[in-house]
Write a protein that holds these residues in place. Structure first.
Motif, PDB file in Angstrom:
ATOM      1  N   ASP A  66     -58.395 -58.980 -17.595  1.00  0.00           N
ATOM      2  CA  ASP A  66     -59.320 -58.296 -18.503  1.00  0.00           C
ATOM      3  C   ASP A  66     -59.009 -56.805 -18.624  1.00  0.00           C
ATOM      4  N   LEU A  67     -58.402 -56.253 -17.588  1.00  0.00           N
ATOM      5  CA  LEU A  67     -57.872 -54.894 -17.629  1.00  0.00           C
ATOM      6  C   LEU A  67     -56.439 -54.963 -17.142  1.00  0.00           C
ATOM      7  N   ILE A  68     -55.512 -54.554 -17.972  1.00  0.00           N
ATOM      8  CA  ILE A  68     -54.084 -54.621 -17.648  1.00  0.00           C
ATOM      9  C   ILE A  68     -53.551 -53.202 -17.536  1.00  0.00           C
ATOM     10  N   ILE A  69     -52.982 -52.875 -16.389  1.00  0.00           N
ATOM     11  CA  ILE A  69     -52.460 -51.532 -16.151  1.00  0.00           C
ATOM     12  C   ILE A  69     -50.944 -51.611 -16.005  1.00  0.00           C
ATOM     13  N   TYR A  70     -50.240 -50.955 -16.912  1.00  0.00           N
ATOM     14  CA  TYR A  70     -48.780 -50.881 -16.819  1.00  0.00           C
ATOM     15  C   TYR A  70     -48.420 -49.751 -15.846  1.00  0.00           C
ATOM     16  N   SER A  71     -47.935 -50.117 -14.682  1.00  0.00           N
ATOM     17  CA  SER A  71     -47.534 -49.141 -13.673  1.00  0.00           C
ATOM     18  C   SER A  71     -46.014 -49.158 -13.564  1.00  0.00           C
ATOM     19  N   VAL A  72     -45.383 -48.677 -14.624  1.00  0.00           N
ATOM     20  CA  VAL A  72     -43.920 -48.685 -14.728  1.00  0.00           C
ATOM     21  C   VAL A  72     -43.445 -47.268 -15.044  1.00  0.00           C
ATOM     22  N   PRO A  73     -42.164 -46.963 -14.801  1.00  0.00           N
ATOM     23  CA  PRO A  73     -41.648 -45.632 -15.136  1.00  0.00           C
ATOM     24  C   PRO A  73     -41.802 -45.331 -16.625  1.00  0.00           C
ATOM     25  N   ALA A  74     -42.023 -44.065 -16.943  1.00  0.00           N
ATOM     26  CA  ALA A  74     -42.196 -43.663 -18.343  1.00  0.00           C
ATOM     27  C   ALA A  74     -40.999 -44.047 -19.197  1.00  0.00           C
ATOM     28  N   VAL A  75     -39.819 -44.036 -18.603  1.00  0.00           N
ATOM     29  CA  VAL A  75     -38.604 -44.309 -19.368  1.00  0.00           C
ATOM     30  C   VAL A  75     -38.536 -45.756 -19.864  1.00  0.00           C
ATOM     31  N   VAL A  76     -39.282 -46.669 -19.237  1.00  0.00           N
ATOM     32  CA  VAL A  76     -39.229 -48.073 -19.654  1.00  0.00           C
ATOM     33  C   VAL A  76     -40.558 -48.568 -20.213  1.00  0.00           C
ATOM     34  N   ILE A  77     -41.532 -47.678 -20.437  1.00  0.00           N
ATOM     35  CA  ILE A  77     -42.852 -48.129 -20.882  1.00  0.00           C
ATOM     36  C   ILE A  77     -42.764 -48.840 -22.225  1.00  0.00           C
ATOM     37  N   ASN A  78     -41.987 -48.336 -23.160  1.00  0.00           N
ATOM     38  CA  ASN A  78     -41.898 -48.974 -24.472  1.00  0.00           C
ATOM     39  C   ASN A  78     -41.297 -50.362 -24.357  1.00  0.00           C
ATOM     40  N   THR A  79     -40.251 -50.495 -23.554  1.00  0.00           N
ATOM     41  CA  THR A  79     -39.604 -51.795 -23.361  1.00  0.00           C
ATOM     42  C   THR A  79     -40.565 -52.801 -22.737  1.00  0.00           C
ATOM     43  N   ALA A  80     -41.325 -52.355 -21.737  1.00  0.00           N
ATOM     44  CA  ALA A  80     -42.253 -53.258 -21.048  1.00  0.00           C
ATOM     45  C   ALA A  80     -43.382 -53.713 -21.965  1.00  0.00           C
ATOM     46  N   LYS A  89     -54.339 -60.796 -23.346  1.00  0.00           N
ATOM     47  CA  LYS A  89     -55.541 -61.602 -23.564  1.00  0.00           C
ATOM     48  C   LYS A  89     -56.413 -60.982 -24.657  1.00  0.00           C
ATOM     49  N   VAL A  90     -56.980 -61.839 -25.505  1.00  0.00           N
ATOM     50  CA  VAL A  90     -57.842 -61.358 -26.581  1.00  0.00           C
ATOM     51  C   VAL A  90     -59.017 -60.565 -25.990  1.00  0.00           C
ATOM     52  N   GLY A  91     -59.225 -59.359 -26.506  1.00  0.00           N
ATOM     53  CA  GLY A  91     -60.334 -58.533 -26.043  1.00  0.00           C
ATOM     54  C   GLY A  91     -60.078 -57.776 -24.765  1.00  0.00           C
ATOM     55  N   ALA A  92     -58.869 -57.878 -24.217  1.00  0.00           N
ATOM     56  CA  ALA A  92     -58.564 -57.184 -22.961  1.00  0.00           C
ATOM     57  C   ALA A  92     -58.415 -55.680 -23.183  1.00  0.00           C
ATOM     58  N   ILE A  93     -58.538 -54.950 -22.085  1.00  0.00           N
ATOM     59  CA  ILE A  93     -58.340 -53.492 -22.092  1.00  0.00           C
ATOM     60  C   ILE A  93     -56.974 -53.209 -21.484  1.00  0.00           C
ATOM     61  N   VAL A  94     -56.220 -52.323 -22.111  1.00  0.00           N
ATOM     62  CA  VAL A  94     -54.876 -52.007 -21.622  1.00  0.00           C
ATOM     63  C   VAL A  94     -54.811 -50.521 -21.272  1.00  0.00           C
ATOM     64  N   ALA A  95     -54.192 -50.251 -20.133  1.00  0.00           N
ATOM     65  CA  ALA A  95     -54.008 -48.873 -19.663  1.00  0.00           C
ATOM     66  C   ALA A  95     -52.587 -48.710 -19.146  1.00  0.00           C
ATOM     67  N   GLY A  96     -52.194 -47.482 -18.916  1.00  0.00           N
ATOM     68  CA  GLY A  96     -50.882 -47.198 -18.332  1.00  0.00           C
ATOM     69  C   GLY A  96     -51.021 -46.138 -17.263  1.00  0.00           C
ATOM     70  N   GLN A  97     -49.984 -46.017 -16.442  1.00  0.00           N
ATOM     71  CA  GLN A  97     -50.029 -45.047 -15.349  1.00  0.00           C
ATOM     72  C   GLN A  97     -48.866 -44.070 -15.431  1.00  0.00           C
ATOM     73  N   THR A  98     -48.285 -43.902 -16.625  1.00  0.00           N
ATOM     74  CA  THR A  98     -47.180 -42.950 -16.725  1.00  0.00           C
ATOM     75  C   THR A  98     -47.724 -41.530 -16.766  1.00  0.00           C
ATOM     76  N   SER A  99     -46.859 -40.579 -16.433  1.00  0.00           N
ATOM     77  CA  SER A  99     -47.273 -39.174 -16.406  1.00  0.00           C
ATOM     78  C   SER A  99     -47.121 -38.500 -17.761  1.00  0.00           C
ATOM     79  N   VAL A 100     -46.567 -39.215 -18.738  1.00  0.00           N
ATOM     80  CA  VAL A 100     -46.424 -38.693 -20.097  1.00  0.00           C
ATOM     81  C   VAL A 100     -47.108 -39.672 -21.035  1.00  0.00           C
ATOM     82  N   LYS A 101     -48.185 -39.251 -21.683  1.00  0.00           N
ATOM     83  CA  LYS A 101     -49.011 -40.191 -22.432  1.00  0.00           C
ATOM     84  C   LYS A 101     -48.586 -40.392 -23.882  1.00  0.00           C
ATOM     85  N   THR A 102     -47.922 -39.429 -24.487  1.00  0.00           N
ATOM     86  CA  THR A 102     -47.564 -39.584 -25.898  1.00  0.00           C
ATOM     87  C   THR A 102     -46.686 -40.814 -26.137  1.00  0.00           C
TER      88      THR A 102
END
Length: 434
Positions: A66-80, A89-102
């Motif tokens: 229900d909450l998915i956190i991508y904890s991967v290096p910023a350099v591969v975030i787009n690929t992941a 999942k439909v209606g899930a919340i997605v977050a990331g843990q990279t240090s560069v948000k753009t």
């Protein structure tokens, strides 16, 4: 209270991913975790006693969480996200843990289904520090009020100090607090490596704020290279500050060797007045000299100590002055390295005698000027690597220096943790005494 019937998924079982997994599990959540498929069996064996659902890949985590956190290096975030986002999942919340948000937000918007919600985050510290009480940036990108509140509620399990920002604000603040800070510390390590000596054997790095420089540099080199490369290379605002830091150091060093005493002094004092004010009797970051003297890796007797120009610290103040930026404005999103960096710059500039010795050493001591030449070369080399956007070059430089410093990396990391704890405890006590 946990969010009911709410599973948290973490894609990426590195140091930060595991820190999050443990914290959410301790809070009572069902935690679904994965790394690359080839690590599946290894993770199952290594973490079998933690009560985590170790799944094969990001598809499996995305389908049920229900909450998915991508904890991967910023350099591969787009690929992941491109690879696993379609399984969200439909209606899930997605977050990331990279240090560069753009780039992270760009990847989420481009690859995630429209029936998902985006509420991302960033713990402003490394994996060796507890999440409790540390700054946690919360960034609402695309979500309903209900899903936003659920995301915030779930993230409360980290017991962090929440700071609510836009992703643009986040990237500006991280650039201001981390770009030049990291450049300074990694350049110190490279300078030591280039000269073939360890700082704990150098008479210029025996005591006081020099202990902090050594400990924090070792702390960074004990971490993963991509943590620092992503911020430096992928955040365009970071490049602006790095360029200013390099230019500031170049100006100071040229004046040092050319003997431009008045220009050097004027610039230092103008920077000091701008950043710290005319009255410097009240420091905001309380570094206790007795503590700094106790915590040291140095193997050189105190009586053999040599003066230090602290060119890295002088350049930081000049950089802030040239950018018309107050570093204190960014303490709300401080990282441990930035707090220590600002602390030692403040310590130097608020001690008139120490600052005067630093200036005279820079202008008159030929030994120091020779040492600073190597540091200057290291800074410009890192600056060029970052400007070119070379991840391979960054990794090669970082890992080569880390290998040179390896004999003391763990000890340095422990020492920096002790310094940070004593700093925190000292400030808490001072707050109580007000």
């Amino acid at each position: 209270m946990v969010v009911e019937n709410f599973e948290i998924g973490i894609i990426g079982a590195g140091d930060m991913g595991m820190l999050y997994a443990r914290r959410f599990k301790q809070a009572g959540y069902v935690v679904n975790l994965c790394d690359t498929p080839e690590r599946h069996t290894e993770l199952q064996s290594k973490h079998k006693d933690l009560g985590l659902n170790i799944l094969r890949d990001g598809y499996a985590v995305s389908r049920r969480s229900d909450l998915i956190i991508y904890s991967v290096p910023a350099v591969v975030i787009n690929t992941a996200v491109e690879k696993y986002g379609r399984a969200t999942k439909v209606g899930a919340i997605v977050a990331g843990q990279t240090s560069v948000k753009t780039p992270e937000v760009r990847a989420f918007i481009e690859h995630l289904p429209l029936d998902t919600h985006i509420v991302t985050c960033h713990s402003m510290h490394g994996p060796n520090i507890s999440t409790r009480g540390q700054p946690l940036a919360i960034i609402r990108v695309r979500s309903s009020d209900e899903h936003y509140e659920r995301a915030v509620h779930a993230l409360e399990a980290l017991e962090s100090r929440m700071i609510f920002l836009t992703y643009e604000e986040h990237d500006r603040i991280t650039a201001d607090t981390q770009a030049a800070t990291h450049l300074s510390f990694i350049s110190l390590g490279t300078a030591w490596s280039l000269q073939g000596y360890h700082p704990w054997l150098n008479p210029q790095f025996i005591s006081g704020i020099n202990n902090v420089k050594v400990a924090m540099a070792l702390r960074i080199y004990a971490s993963k290279w991509h943590v620092y490369a992503g911020l430096a290379i992928m955040n365009p605002l970071a490049k602006r500050q790095i360029s200013c830091y390099v230019e500031s150091m170049t100006t100071l060093y040229k004046w040092m060797v050319a003997g431009n005493r008045q220009e050097f002094r004027t610039l230092i004092h103008d920077a000091a007045d701008f950043v710290f004010g005319h009255d410097r009797s009240h420091k905001k970051i309380m570094l206790d000299d007795s503590v700094l003297q106790q915590l040291s890796l140095s193997q050189v007797p105190d009586e053999m100590s040599r003066p230090n120009s602290h060119l890295s610290l002088l350049s930081a103040a000049v950089c802030w002055y040239k950018m018309r930026m107050s570093p204190y404005d960014n303490l709300v999103c401080q990282t441990p390295p930035f707090r220590m960096w600002l602390g030692i710059v403040e310590y130097l500039f608020c001690d008139h005698a120490m600052l005067e010795q630093s200036i005279e050493t820079a202008l008159e001591d030929r030994y120091t000027q020779a040492e600073d030449l190597v540091f200057y070369t290291a800074v410009t080399g890192w600056g060029q690597c970052i400007e070119l956007g070379s991840f391979d070059g960054y990794r090669e430089r970082f890992e080569k220096t880390a290998e040179f410093l390896r004999p003391k990396l763990e000890e340095g990391k422990d020492l920096s943790t002790m310094i940070l704890k004593k700093l925190t405890n000292g400030e808490a006590q001072a707050s109580l005494n007000k």
